[in-house]
Motif scaffolding. Structure first.
Motif, mmCIF file in Angstrom:
data_model
loop_
_atom_site.group_PDB
_atom_site.id
_atom_site.type_symbol
_atom_site.label_atom_id
_atom_site.label_comp_id
_atom_site.label_asym_id
_atom_site.label_seq_id
_atom_site.Cartn_x
_atom_site.Cartn_y
_atom_site.Cartn_z
ATOM 1 N N GLN A 292 1.195 -1.605 0.113
ATOM 2 C CA GLN A 292 -0.300 0.239 -0.063
ATOM 3 C C GLN A 292 0.818 1.151 -0.020
ATOM 4 O OE1 GLN A 292 -2.770 0.043 3.410
ATOM 5 N NE2 GLN A 292 -3.991 -1.213 2.457
ATOM 6 N N HIS A 293 2.088 1.054 0.656
ATOM 7 C CA HIS A 293 2.312 2.368 0.188
ATOM 8 C C HIS A 293 3.844 2.689 0.106
ATOM 9 C CE1 HIS A 293 -0.866 4.152 3.269
ATOM 10 N NE2 HIS A 293 -0.422 3.243 4.105
ATOM 11 N N GLY A 294 4.544 1.141 0.248
ATOM 12 C CA GLY A 294 5.934 0.617 -0.662
ATOM 13 C C GLY A 294 6.306 0.920 0.420
ATOM 14 N N ILE A 295 6.251 0.689 1.752
ATOM 15 C CA ILE A 295 6.973 1.083 3.034
ATOM 16 C C ILE A 295 7.390 -0.741 3.782
ATOM 17 C CG2 ILE A 295 7.623 1.929 5.111
ATOM 18 C CD1 ILE A 295 8.489 3.776 2.873
ATOM 19 N N PRO A 296 8.639 -0.788 3.545
ATOM 20 C CA PRO A 296 8.498 -2.507 4.191
ATOM 21 C C PRO A 296 8.998 -3.052 5.684
ATOM 22 C CG PRO A 296 10.602 -2.276 3.333
ATOM 23 C CD PRO A 296 9.448 -1.310 2.315
ATOM 24 N N GLY A 297 8.160 -3.611 6.316
ATOM 25 C CA GLY A 297 8.038 -3.244 8.169
ATOM 26 C C GLY A 297 6.278 -2.945 8.696
ATOM 27 N N LEU A 298 6.791 -2.683 9.859
ATOM 28 C CA LEU A 298 5.364 -2.105 10.544
ATOM 29 C C LEU A 298 5.015 -1.084 10.126
ATOM 30 C CD1 LEU A 298 6.060 -4.918 13.274
ATOM 31 C CD2 LEU A 298 4.829 -4.846 11.289
ATOM 32 N N SER A 299 6.142 0.170 10.456
ATOM 33 C CA SER A 299 5.869 1.606 11.142
ATOM 34 C C SER A 299 7.325 1.951 9.848
ATOM 35 C CB SER A 299 6.538 1.740 12.128
ATOM 36 O OG SER A 299 5.770 3.215 12.296
ATOM 37 N N GLU A 300 6.680 2.867 8.845
ATOM 38 C CA GLU A 300 7.415 4.238 8.849
ATOM 39 C C GLU A 300 7.901 4.168 10.228
ATOM 40 O OE1 GLU A 300 7.427 7.161 5.441
ATOM 41 O OE2 GLU A 300 5.774 6.787 6.366
ATOM 42 N N THR A 301 8.019 4.939 11.021
ATOM 43 C CA THR A 301 8.358 5.955 12.929
ATOM 44 C C THR A 301 9.677 5.556 12.488
ATOM 45 O OG1 THR A 301 6.327 6.081 13.493
ATOM 46 C CG2 THR A 301 8.236 6.235 14.559
ATOM 47 N N THR A 302 10.274 4.086 12.271
ATOM 48 C CA THR A 302 12.229 3.480 12.512
ATOM 49 C C THR A 302 12.269 4.637 11.619
ATOM 50 O OG1 THR A 302 11.172 1.801 13.398
ATOM 51 C CG2 THR A 302 13.134 1.530 12.230
ATOM 52 N N ARG A 303 11.955 4.423 10.227
ATOM 53 C CA ARG A 303 12.897 5.103 8.628
ATOM 54 C C ARG A 303 12.666 6.532 9.775
ATOM 55 N NH1 ARG A 303 11.017 0.948 7.213
ATOM 56 N NH2 ARG A 303 12.204 -0.304 5.419
ATOM 57 N N VAL A 304 12.373 7.316 9.790
ATOM 58 C CA VAL A 304 12.666 8.810 9.846
ATOM 59 C C VAL A 304 12.728 9.120 11.376
ATOM 60 C CG1 VAL A 304 10.752 10.945 10.779
ATOM 61 C CG2 VAL A 304 10.030 9.113 8.715
ATOM 62 N N LEU A 305 13.033 8.169 11.925
ATOM 63 C CA LEU A 305 13.450 7.787 13.599
ATOM 64 C C LEU A 305 15.290 8.556 12.924
ATOM 65 C CD1 LEU A 305 11.601 6.680 16.295
ATOM 66 C CD2 LEU A 305 11.991 9.446 15.737
ATOM 67 N N GLN A 306 15.254 7.360 12.570
ATOM 68 C CA GLN A 306 16.899 7.441 11.949
ATOM 69 C C GLN A 306 17.418 8.559 10.973
ATOM 70 O OE1 GLN A 306 16.951 3.897 9.540
ATOM 71 N NE2 GLN A 306 17.114 2.214 11.028
ATOM 72 N N LEU A 307 16.410 8.595 10.168
ATOM 73 C CA LEU A 307 16.954 10.281 9.260
ATOM 74 C C LEU A 307 16.791 11.311 10.126
ATOM 75 C CD1 LEU A 307 17.083 11.367 6.326
ATOM 76 C CD2 LEU A 307 14.785 12.004 6.325
ATOM 77 N N GLN A 308 16.293 11.239 11.426
ATOM 78 C CA GLN A 308 16.858 12.469 12.003
ATOM 79 C C GLN A 308 18.000 12.129 13.010
ATOM 80 O OE1 GLN A 308 13.373 12.120 15.302
ATOM 81 N NE2 GLN A 308 14.701 14.202 16.427
ATOM 82 N N LYS A 309 18.163 11.535 13.850
ATOM 83 C CA LYS A 309 19.886 11.126 13.619
ATOM 84 C C LYS A 309 20.981 11.336 13.321
ATOM 85 C CE LYS A 309 18.201 9.439 17.093
ATOM 86 N NZ LYS A 309 18.141 9.879 18.649
ATOM 87 N N VAL A 310 20.639 11.253 11.421
ATOM 88 C CA VAL A 310 21.068 11.858 10.171
ATOM 89 C C VAL A 310 21.137 12.742 10.460
ATOM 90 C CG1 VAL A 310 21.631 11.597 7.947
ATOM 91 C CG2 VAL A 310 21.031 9.595 8.874
ATOM 92 N N TYR A 311 20.294 13.772 10.388
ATOM 93 C CA TYR A 311 20.620 14.912 10.551
ATOM 94 C C TYR A 311 20.783 15.868 11.946
ATOM 95 C CZ TYR A 311 18.252 20.059 10.122
ATOM 96 O OH TYR A 311 17.994 21.478 10.139
ATOM 97 N N ASP A 312 20.457 14.986 13.016
ATOM 98 C CA ASP A 312 20.882 15.466 14.395
ATOM 99 C C ASP A 312 22.429 16.001 14.473
ATOM 100 O OD1 ASP A 312 17.906 16.594 14.887
ATOM 101 O OD2 ASP A 312 17.519 15.190 15.788
ATOM 102 N N TYR A 313 22.303 14.427 14.009
ATOM 103 C CA TYR A 313 24.340 13.879 14.116
ATOM 104 C C TYR A 313 25.062 14.736 12.902
ATOM 105 C CZ TYR A 313 22.113 11.203 18.093
ATOM 106 O OH TYR A 313 20.797 10.885 18.819
ATOM 107 N N ALA A 314 24.207 15.225 12.462
ATOM 108 C CA ALA A 314 25.541 15.873 11.178
ATOM 109 C C ALA A 314 26.323 14.481 10.367
ATOM 110 C CB ALA A 314 26.309 16.912 11.489
ATOM 111 N N LEU A 315 25.259 13.115 10.767
ATOM 112 C CA LEU A 315 25.851 11.811 9.860
ATOM 113 C C LEU A 315 25.785 12.629 7.880
ATOM 114 C CD1 LEU A 315 24.046 9.480 11.320
ATOM 115 C CD2 LEU A 315 26.778 10.182 12.058
ATOM 116 N N PHE A 316 25.442 13.095 7.670
ATOM 117 C CA PHE A 316 24.835 13.702 6.355
ATOM 118 C C PHE A 316 26.691 14.119 5.788
ATOM 119 C CE2 PHE A 316 23.521 17.134 8.179
ATOM 120 C CZ PHE A 316 24.037 17.944 7.793
#
Length: 423
Positions: free
Chosen positions: A226-250
């Motif tokens: 339905q959404h192209g998001i494998p797994g139970l929730s998209e939240t995990t991916r969003v929170l991982q991206l938040q860490k990328v931003y907050d910790y300047a991993l980019f």
């Protein structure tokens, strides 16, 4: 005084329930209605509406939206918020009763169990979360019920107890992802104590594990379709991206367009959610998640090191400055209560005190298993909070407050009453 035909145990449970009801009625004077203004509340309402059409929400799981749908059935009699408040108040009272039942099984002195349950039932901090459209009050009840049924199974309980535990595990997993990891820890404890469990119960647990696997896999496949998001929730991916931003991993891939946009957003002083919404105007969610995957593959060790260092900084800051992230109280500022709930005091200390606890009782083995389960649950909440979220202590620890309460009660009882077993 005892009511005719009621046992001593029943009278104590009634006392806990009455105290909890009175506390909720009195605190209602300070609580202004029911708070459903949190952005998560809107998501849960949307998820409930989507379920009516057979569509999943990519980030919100099933249990709470289904509860909202059930409460909505009473709309002709009472508004959704009123019905939900009654139901969630019942969850809080049920949690206090479970505190009594669990401690009663672990301690010979029922007075300790009763006092702990009474204090738990009238705690304004606990009651405040029942007055908002959030998953916390139900998660608290599910966590305690899982511990209670876990003890019954470990005591040699018959298959129905194991079946109930499987049902609760499913409800928990589709309520908060925390319960998925808690279920894995519970499975490890079961495997280490197989000799204590009857064959019928083992067969029930194995069948239940298969059912959980099918349910999780099926939900994940449907979410992907339905959404192209494998797994139970998209939240995990969003929170991982938040860490990328907050910790300047980019910064590991500065040539990427998304990296340049994140760097500019940080220079402008934007928080993650402002930056995330801005990124969504130029990139799809899949592109953003693919960027995070590319960062991990580009330099796995640097990514892991930056993630751990950033998480450590966040954790230390949160321990020193615990913040009240959300409360239902609007007439009364209870943010000042938060310093009394320092994570290191309420969760880590009782959890790490477990190896030093010794009990002289017929149920000493059961006590230790309960301690391991409760301590593991509190440490798990701490780890998931620090590594996967924005360090929201009050929300992440609410579901395991019952575990912390049990650990403290056992610790104090051991300190004051129980005689240590010689090494």
């Amino acid at each position: 005084m005892r009511l005719p035909g009621m046992s001593d145990k029943g009278m104590k449970i009634l006392l806990v329930a009455v105290a909890g009801i009175l506390a909720r009625l009195l605190l209602g004077h300070y609580v202004f209605g029911f708070n459903s203004t949190h952005y998560d509340s809107g998501d849960y309402l949307l998820a409930a509406d989507m379920l009516r059409t057979g569509t999943l929400h990519s980030s919100r799981l099933l249990t709470y939206p289904v509860l909202l749908l059930c409460c909505g059935w009473f709309a002709p009699l009472a508004p959704l918020e009123s019905a939900l408040l009654w139901v969630q108040s019942g969850f809080g009272l049920g949690s206090a009763v479970l505190i009594f039942l669990i401690l009663k099984r672990l301690l010979r002195d029922e007075s300790w169990a009763l006092v702990a349950a009474l204090l738990f039932a009238i705690d304004p901090y606990l009651i405040s979360w029942e007055h908002c459209m959030m998953t916390e009050s139900l998660a608290l009840l599910v966590a305690l019920a899982m511990l209670y049924l876990f003890l019954r199974v470990m005591e040699g309980g018959r298959p129905p107890w194991a079946a109930g535990l499987i049902v609760l595990t499913l409800l928990g997993i589709f309520l908060k992802l925390y319960f998925f990891w808690l279920a894995l820890g519970m499975a490890v404890l079961f495997l280490s104590q197989l000799k204590q469990i009857s064959r019928g119960t083992i067969r029930t647990l194995l069948a239940g594990a298969f059912i959980v696997f099918i349910a999780v896999t099926g939900f994940s496949m449907l979410n992907n379709r339905q959404h192209g998001i494998p797994g139970l929730s998209e939240t995990t991916r969003v929170l991982q991206l938040q860490k990328v931003y907050d910790y300047a991993l980019f910064q590991a891939m500065p040539e990427q367009e998304i990296s340049r946009e994140m760097a500019m957003a940080r220079q402008q002083g934007r928080d993650f959610w402002q930056a995330f919404n801005a990124l969504l105007t130029h990139h799809s969610r899949k592109e953003l998640y693919a960027f995070n995957t590319a960062l991990r593959r580009h330099d796995p060790w640097a990514y892991l090191s930056g993630f751990l260092q950033g998480t450590l900084r966040n954790t230390i800051h949160a321990l020193l400055h615990p913040a009240a992230t959300f409360y239902a109280f609007t007439r009364m500022n209870i943010a000042g209560l938060e310093p009394f709930r320092l994570p290191v005091l309420l969760f880590l200390f009782p959890a790490f005190s477990v190896p030093w606890l010794r009990f002289r009782s017929q149920n000493s083995k059961l006590v230790r298993r309960a301690l391991l389960f409760a301590a593991g649950g509190t440490v798990l909440a701490f780890v998931l909070m620090a590594a996967g979220s924005s360090v929201e202590f009050s929300r992440f620890f609410y579901p395991v407050l019952g575990y912390s309460w049990i650990l403290w009660t056992l610790f104090l009882h051991n300190l004051i009453k129980a005689r240590p077993i010689p090494a």
